[in-house]
Write a protein that holds these residues in place. Structure first.
Motif, PDB file in Angstrom:
ATOM      1  N   SER A 209       0.806  -1.219   0.000  1.00 19.82           N
ATOM      2  CA  SER A 209       0.000   0.000   0.000  1.00 19.82           C
ATOM      3  C   SER A 209       0.835   1.263   0.000  1.00 19.82           C
ATOM      4  O   SER A 209       0.290   2.359  -0.185  1.00 19.82           O
ATOM      5  CB  SER A 209      -0.905   0.031   1.242  1.00 19.82           C
ATOM      6  N   GLY A 210       2.168   1.143   0.225  1.00 26.79           N
ATOM      7  CA  GLY A 210       2.930   2.351   0.490  1.00 26.79           C
ATOM      8  C   GLY A 210       2.505   2.933   1.826  1.00 26.79           C
ATOM      9  O   GLY A 210       1.856   2.257   2.643  1.00 26.79           O
ATOM     10  N   PRO A 211       2.824   4.204   2.110  1.00 27.37           N
ATOM     11  CA  PRO A 211       2.396   4.806   3.374  1.00 27.37           C
ATOM     12  C   PRO A 211       0.871   4.814   3.493  1.00 27.37           C
ATOM     13  O   PRO A 211       0.153   4.932   2.497  1.00 27.37           O
ATOM     14  CB  PRO A 211       2.939   6.234   3.286  1.00 27.37           C
ATOM     15  N   ALA A 212       0.386   4.681   4.713  1.00 23.63           N
ATOM     16  CA  ALA A 212      -1.046   4.828   4.948  1.00 23.63           C
ATOM     17  C   ALA A 212      -1.454   6.281   4.698  1.00 23.63           C
ATOM     18  O   ALA A 212      -0.614   7.185   4.657  1.00 23.63           O
ATOM     19  CB  ALA A 212      -1.392   4.409   6.367  1.00 23.63           C
ATOM     20  N   ILE A 213      -2.743   6.483   4.528  1.00 29.68           N
ATOM     21  CA  ILE A 213      -3.303   7.828   4.365  1.00 29.68           C
ATOM     22  C   ILE A 213      -4.248   8.097   5.528  1.00 29.68           C
ATOM     23  O   ILE A 213      -5.111   7.269   5.847  1.00 29.68           O
ATOM     24  CB  ILE A 213      -4.067   7.944   3.029  1.00 29.68           C
ATOM     25  N   THR A 214      -4.081   9.232   6.170  1.00 31.68           N
ATOM     26  CA  THR A 214      -4.977   9.620   7.251  1.00 31.68           C
ATOM     27  C   THR A 214      -5.017  11.146   7.340  1.00 31.68           C
ATOM     28  O   THR A 214      -4.568  11.839   6.413  1.00 31.68           O
ATOM     29  CB  THR A 214      -4.556   8.982   8.589  1.00 31.68           C
ATOM     30  N   VAL A 215      -5.563  11.652   8.428  1.00 32.45           N
ATOM     31  CA  VAL A 215      -5.650  13.094   8.647  1.00 32.45           C
ATOM     32  C   VAL A 215      -4.639  13.494   9.718  1.00 32.45           C
ATOM     33  O   VAL A 215      -4.134  12.639  10.449  1.00 32.45           O
ATOM     34  CB  VAL A 215      -7.077  13.498   9.090  1.00 32.45           C
ATOM     35  N   PRO A 216      -4.305  14.783   9.825  1.00 35.77           N
ATOM     36  CA  PRO A 216      -3.397  15.205  10.891  1.00 35.77           C
ATOM     37  C   PRO A 216      -3.902  14.742  12.253  1.00 35.77           C
ATOM     38  O   PRO A 216      -5.073  14.921  12.598  1.00 35.77           O
ATOM     39  CB  PRO A 216      -3.415  16.730  10.782  1.00 35.77           C
ATOM     40  N   GLY A 217      -3.006  14.117  13.019  1.00 34.16           N
ATOM     41  CA  GLY A 217      -3.387  13.562  14.312  1.00 34.16           C
ATOM     42  C   GLY A 217      -3.952  12.173  14.229  1.00 34.16           C
ATOM     43  O   GLY A 217      -4.259  11.558  15.253  1.00 34.16           O
ATOM     44  N   GLY A 218      -4.095  11.625  13.010  1.00 32.18           N
ATOM     45  CA  GLY A 218      -4.615  10.281  12.837  1.00 32.18           C
ATOM     46  C   GLY A 218      -3.561   9.222  13.126  1.00 32.18           C
ATOM     47  O   GLY A 218      -2.377   9.517  13.302  1.00 32.18           O
TER      48      GLY A 218
END
Length: 429
Positions: A148-157
């Motif tokens: 997946s490569g790096p995960a994707i989230t929001v700041p603070g996730g």
């Protein structure tokens, strides 16, 4: 070379029935299973490998792995200054080489433990993509990698500051998905909720981090580009948001409400059971795990939620898969066998069902069941062999005597083990 695994006992993984076929020859040609026959004279052109008394099963598939760590307990991977220092080092030329070496070692330890397919769900700086390409090119021996490569989230996730990239605006999140496609990933990983070690309230791990709008934006863009989406999700509310937003696999999971069961059925999504990272943190003494009582309490909430979520899914006919969350404290790269044991013990399934889940059902969830997941003619030769019958005792899976990965034979597999970690984890079996 073309060869035959001669005179073994075979559990082919095609069902959850305890069907064991004794005295079979498995012919391997050009990396695939050419034929499976009753034991007899070896056909011309094949080298005989004596497997008398050995038990063959499909190679295990680990659906939830981070390749960058060993499982040795460390506060550096839990966030804070230690984690930031680690990230800075990996961004240097020397650090990148060290990172690539660690990731390679992690994948090879998985292979030596009988895992022939790994789904990497978040690693630093595209190191998983680089390793996958080297393995596929034949430059490095390793298991099949889906990355997946790096995960994707929001700041603070969850993963912010370590293995994840972040954005807030839905269009920026969509742009991250497109960037992942350019880097050549196989699927998208997001973190809808927090986890155990980033929880702020006792009794409330899995805090919701990504909104429904943010989750839906990532999933919509990913689906447009032909990717499925896996989501780190450790609370019931998080699962509801993740499924409503369109995720395809709920990683870890939580107790399911009737609404959630209906969402699973509508979306065709799967629950990925990962008991391995939670059980040591809640069952072992904090002085051993290097965690505090606050974390231990929250780990138990997550442990119970993962188990109940898997039971709820199975009762409702929802697909359930297995993964270890390797790299977490006390989750090594060679312990997929423990996850299979935990699944049978805590979720309450038979050894045959647990093996079927860790092989063909996992392959179906990953979208590769036409290629692997069972020992059948025409499929890739992904096979693990043992000196005793794992259907009678799943702990046999600890020590494969041979591993075959896409036809490549590892005759004496051995992973470097963490003695202290193993001793502590053995208390949980």
């Amino acid at each position: 070379m073309d060869y035959v695994l001669s005179n073994c006992n075979l559990f082919d993984g095609t069902s959850d029935e305890e069907n064991l076929r004794e005295g079979v020859d498995i012919y391997v040609r050009d990396g695939s299973i050419a034929a499976i026959t009753d034991h007899g004279e070896v056909e011309p052109g094949f080298q005989r490998i004596d497997c008398a008394g050995k038990y063959a099963i499909p190679g295990l598939i680990n659906l939830h792995v981070h390749l960058f760590g060993t499982g040795k307990p460390s506060k550096a991977l839990s966030g804070g200054g230690g984690a930031q220092m680690l990230i800075k080092i990996t961004k240097t030329a020397l650090g990148a080489k060290v990172l690539d070496s660690m990731v390679k070692s992690g994948a090879q330890a998985q292979l030596a433990s009988g895992v022939t397919t790994v789904r990497a769900v978040g690693d630093f700086h595209w190191s998983d993509v680089r390793l996958r390409d080297r393995i596929n090119a034949g430059a490095v021996r390793g298991p099949r990698l889906l990355v997946s490569g790096p995960a994707i989230t929001v700041p603070g996730g969850h993963g912010d500051g370590t293995f994840a990239q972040t954005a807030t605006d839905p269009e920026e999140l969509r742009a991250l998905v497109r960037s992942h496609k350019e880097h050549g990933v196989d699927f998208i990983k997001i973190c809808v909720t927090g986890g155990v070690m980033d929880a702020k309230v006792k009794g409330e791990p899995g805090e919701l981090k990504m909104s429904l709008e943010q989750t839906a934006a990532v999933c919509d863009e990913a689906h447009k580009l032909g990717f499925y989406v896996a989501s780190h999700t450790e609370s019931t509310e998080g699962v509801r948001v993740a499924l409503s937003g369109g995720v395809d696999t709920v990683e870890h999971g939580a107790p399911a409400t009737p609404e959630i069961i209906e969402l699973y059925k509508q979306t065709g999504s799967a629950d990925i059971c990962t008991i391995s990272p939670a059980i040591p943190l809640c069952k072992l003494d904090p002085s051993v795990t290097l965690m505090n009582e606050f974390t231990q309490f929250n780990a138990n909430v997550v442990f119970e939620g993962i188990v109940q979520g898997a039971r709820d899914a199975l009762d409702a006919g929802i697909s359930v898969g297995l993964g270890t969350d390797s790299s977490c404290p006390f989750v090594t790269q060679y312990d997929m066998w423990r996850e299979v044991c935990y699944f049978a013990k805590h979720v309450g399934v038979s050894p045959a069902y647990a093996l079927h889940t860790a092989t063909l059902l996992n392959a179906r969830i990953a979208g590769i069941a036409e290629e692997t997941g069972s020992v059948e003619a025409g499929k890739c030769a992904d096979i693990a062999l043992y000196d005793a019958n794992p259907l009678e005792d799943l702990t046999v899976l600890r020590t494969p005597s041979m591993v075959v990965s896409r036809g490549l034979l590892v005759e004496h597999p051995a992973a470097k083990r963490l003695t202290m970690v193993d001793a502590e984890l053995d208390k949980l079996l």
